[in-house]
Design an enzyme around this catalytic site. Structure first.
Site, PDB file in Angstrom:
ATOM      1  N   LYS A 120       1.343  32.668 -29.565  1.00 58.05           N
ATOM      2  CA  LYS A 120       1.862  33.355 -30.747  1.00 58.05           C
ATOM      3  C   LYS A 120       1.068  32.946 -31.979  1.00 58.05           C
ATOM      4  CE  LYS A 120       6.745  33.582 -29.337  1.00 58.05           C
ATOM      5  NZ  LYS A 120       6.902  35.044 -29.345  1.00 58.05           N
TER       6      LYS A 120
ATOM      7  N   ARG B  84      12.155  36.922 -19.645  1.00 56.31           N
ATOM      8  CA  ARG B  84      12.556  37.756 -18.500  1.00 56.31           C
ATOM      9  C   ARG B  84      12.185  37.085 -17.184  1.00 56.31           C
ATOM     10  NH1 ARG B  84       8.994  42.548 -20.852  1.00 56.31           N
ATOM     11  NH2 ARG B  84       9.556  41.408 -22.723  1.00 56.31           N
TER      12      ARG B  84
HETATM   13  N1  BES Z   1      11.278  34.736 -27.752  1.00 52.45           N
HETATM   14  C1  BES Z   1      10.497  35.916 -27.890  1.00 52.45           C
HETATM   15  C2  BES Z   1      11.281  37.034 -28.554  1.00 52.45           C
HETATM   16  C3  BES Z   1      11.168  37.099 -30.046  1.00 52.45           C
HETATM   17  C4  BES Z   1       9.996  37.528 -30.650  1.00 52.45           C
HETATM   18  C5  BES Z   1      12.224  36.784 -30.834  1.00 52.45           C
HETATM   19  C6  BES Z   1       9.910  37.604 -32.014  1.00 52.45           C
HETATM   20  C7  BES Z   1      12.135  36.859 -32.209  1.00 52.45           C
HETATM   21  C8  BES Z   1      10.983  37.278 -32.803  1.00 52.45           C
HETATM   22  C9  BES Z   1      10.044  36.411 -26.532  1.00 52.45           C
HETATM   23  O1  BES Z   1       9.805  35.423 -25.602  1.00 52.45           O
HETATM   24  C10 BES Z   1       8.756  37.101 -26.754  1.00 52.45           C
HETATM   25  O2  BES Z   1       7.823  36.472 -27.138  1.00 52.45           O
HETATM   26  N2  BES Z   1       8.737  38.413 -26.510  1.00 52.45           N
HETATM   27  C11 BES Z   1       7.574  39.189 -26.711  1.00 52.45           C
HETATM   28  C12 BES Z   1       7.409  40.109 -25.532  1.00 52.45           C
HETATM   29  C13 BES Z   1       6.120  40.852 -25.522  1.00 52.45           C
HETATM   30  C14 BES Z   1       4.983  39.913 -25.238  1.00 52.45           C
HETATM   31  C15 BES Z   1       6.192  41.920 -24.476  1.00 52.45           C
HETATM   32  C16 BES Z   1       7.761  39.984 -27.991  1.00 52.45           C
HETATM   33  O3  BES Z   1       8.853  40.506 -28.217  1.00 52.45           O
HETATM   34  O4  BES Z   1       6.818  40.066 -28.772  1.00 52.45           O
HETATM   35 MN    MN Z   2       7.854  34.643 -25.676  1.00 55.04          MN
END
Ligand code: BES
Ligand code: MN
Ligand code: ZN
Length: 504
Positions: free
Chosen positions: A286, A360
């Site tokens: 990230k 997931r």
């Molecule tokens: N924990 C995050 C979800 C999240 C992202 C919560 C931003 C709050 C703010 C999750 O594990 C994640 O990173 N999801 C990705 C999925 C994508 C790579 C398909 C997302 O939502 O960007």
């Molecule tokens: Mn994630």
């Protein structure tokens, strides 16, 4: 915070702060006439003490609006606080919950350590006194929580004593029972919040497992906390793939509530929570901006732990299994890579497109394990997707289900919990978007409909078992403090999951 219920004359209450609620009596038609807000107590002394200021029109009784009087005439209380409920007739248990939280959060920074709240008895049709009593004490407990636990000069501003006051003529038994429930629910929600608040270095998967086990012992739940070896034994290749890049071992937390006297062939509810104690994204790392927030990525797991606590204490007549899949998502020489193929516990093969879609993966095996342990109905909660935040903002959480009757029960639970969830669709077309060329399923489906493709991914592991999925990414953290709740972890989903369980 100590909580107590008392049946007394409000004028006789000796307290630092007596709070009473008022509703905005004004309707559109009456806009010109401007009737004074309606004070929600029958107590004549209180009515008299605030009559002038209410008549002045300075206080409109908007939701969570406050008005303070020192040394109110004719009352033994040192201060009288009037808290607005918003429009009369529209007031719900949730308005009372918020107003009670507002009273407590009004007291805290002012050094007031004692709050008595008059139970509003004259509210709207949809709100009975017992529901108000429960909501009031829940709101007071939730309002008392602040997240600044690591401040070295922290002054504990907690309200030490919260008293809910009802007239002596009230139905004591019913109100006391509702109040006792509210204490359990409010404390369980705060327990979940205290877990979510912990930073990643203080709350590893192992420590989350310890906290859950301590709680389980306290309230009499069965529990097990497993780690790496058990994941391998159960062939939880999806869960392990997230954990493999971290020095911290995973924790598979299992909490069991098994009441006596329930039918052997009755339902078994499986509560499955995402417990990523920190989400860096892994190799698909990230950006640095706001990454610190990802300590909250175990909020779904914390909600399940909080709900299990409340279930153990409220003793519904249904078996419940709580499962939290806890891991840290890290980049490392041993971390999984995009393109890797993992075999989940169910036997399905998963092509990893993005290692940041890790929630997931752990849930896939959590859901499969819940089914193996006998769950007939499933509910999961997870801070799963940014896409859900884009869709619904920080107001509603997303909800999904493969079974209308099961969702119906969840929707009914929302009426008690006052929490906001909005149902989003599933569908084969979305499942198509996550078909893999090399294996069964991909762990991401591209930019569009990201909350739904994530839900469809989980659906592939819940399969035919009635299941509700809650995406709480947007609402598990309160970004801006509100009058009734601090900035920080919200404790979302504890109350709704609990009510859903109680409906079986
Ligand atoms: N924990 C995050 C979800 C999240 C992202 C919560 C931003 C709050 C703010 C999750 O594990 C994640 O990173 N999801 C990705 C999925 C994508 C790579 C398909 C997302 O939502 O960007
Ligand atoms: Mn994630
Ligand atoms: Zn995550």
């Amino acid at each position: 915070m100590r909580t107590e219920f008392s049946f007394a004359n409000l004028a006789e209450i000796e307290t630092e702060l007596l709070a009473v609620l008022a509703a905005d009596a004004q309707t559109a038609k009456e806009a010109d006439a401007r009737p004074a807000p309606a004070l929600l107590t029958g107590n004549e002394a209180v009515k008299k003490a605030v009559a002038d200021v209410l008549a002045s029109g300075e206080f409109k009784a908007g939701a969570n609006e406050t008005l303070l009087l020192h040394g109110p005439a004719g009352l033994k209380a040192k201060r009288l606080l009037v808290v607005g409920l918003g429009k009369a007739g529209k007031a719900t248990a949730h308005s009372v919950r918020s107003a009670a939280g507002t009273a407590v959060r009004f007291a805290k920074p002012r050094g007031i350590r004692e709050v008595a709240l008059a139970l509003p008895l004259l509210v709207s049709d949809g709100l009975d006194a017992a529901a108000s009593a429960r909501a009031a004490v829940e709101g007071a407990l939730v309002g008392d929580f602040d997240p600044d636990t690591y401040r070295s000069d922290r002054k504990d501003q907690s309200v030490q004593r919260f008293t809910l006051v009802a007239p002596e003529s009230a139905d004591k038994k019913a109100l006391e029972a509702a109040f006792a429930e509210g204490v359990i629910v409010g404390e369980s929600q705060n327990f979940a919040r205290s877990l979510v608040n912990e930073p990643g270095n203080k709350l590893t998967p192992t420590i989350l497992g310890q906290r859950a086990a301590e709680m389980a012992q306290e309230v009499g739940l069965g529990w097990e906390v497993h780690s790496t070896e058990k994941l391998h034994e159960l062939k939880m290749g999806a869960f392990w793939s997230v954990s493999q890049g971290s020095e911290e071992p995973p924790a598979l937390i299992v909490l069991r509530y098994e009441p006596d006297g329930v039918a052997k062939d009755g339902p078994v509810l499986g509560l499955v929570g995402k417990g990523i104690t920190f989400d860096t994204g892994g190799i698909s790392i990230k950006p640095a901006d706001n990454m610190e927030k990802m300590k909250y990525d175990m909020a779904g797991g914390a909600a399940m732990i909080g709900a299990m606590r409340a279930i153990a204490l409220l003793k519904p007549k249904v078996r419940v299994i709580g499962i939290v899949c806890a891991a840290e998502n890290m980049p490392d020489g041993k971390a999984q890579k995009p393109g890797d193929v993992q075999t989940a516990m169910s036997g399905k093969t998963i092509e990893i497109i993005n290692t940041d879609a890790e929630g997931r993966l752990v849930l896939a095996d959590g859901l499969a394990y819940a089914k193996q342990l006998g769950a007939t109905h499933l509910i999961d909660a997870a801070t799963l997707t940014g896409a859900c935040v884009v869709a619904l903002g920080m107001v509603n959480a997303g909800a999904f289900s493969n079974d209308d009757a099961t969702y119906e029960k969840f929707d009914t639970a929302l009426k008690v919990s006052g929490e906001k969830f909005w149902r989003l669709p599933l569908g084969d077309e979305y499942m198509e978007m996550i078909k893999s060329d090399i294996g069964d399923i991909k762990n991401t489906g591209g930019r569009w409909g990201g909350a739904i493709t994530a839900a469809e991914f989980l659906h592939a592991f819940a399969e035919e078992t009635p299941w509700v999925h809650l995406d709480i990414a947007g609402v598990a953290w309160v970004e801006d403090a509100r009058p009734y709740i601090a900035k920080g972890p919200s404790g979302i989903a504890v109350r709704s999951i609990l009510e859903w369980v109680r409906s079986y």
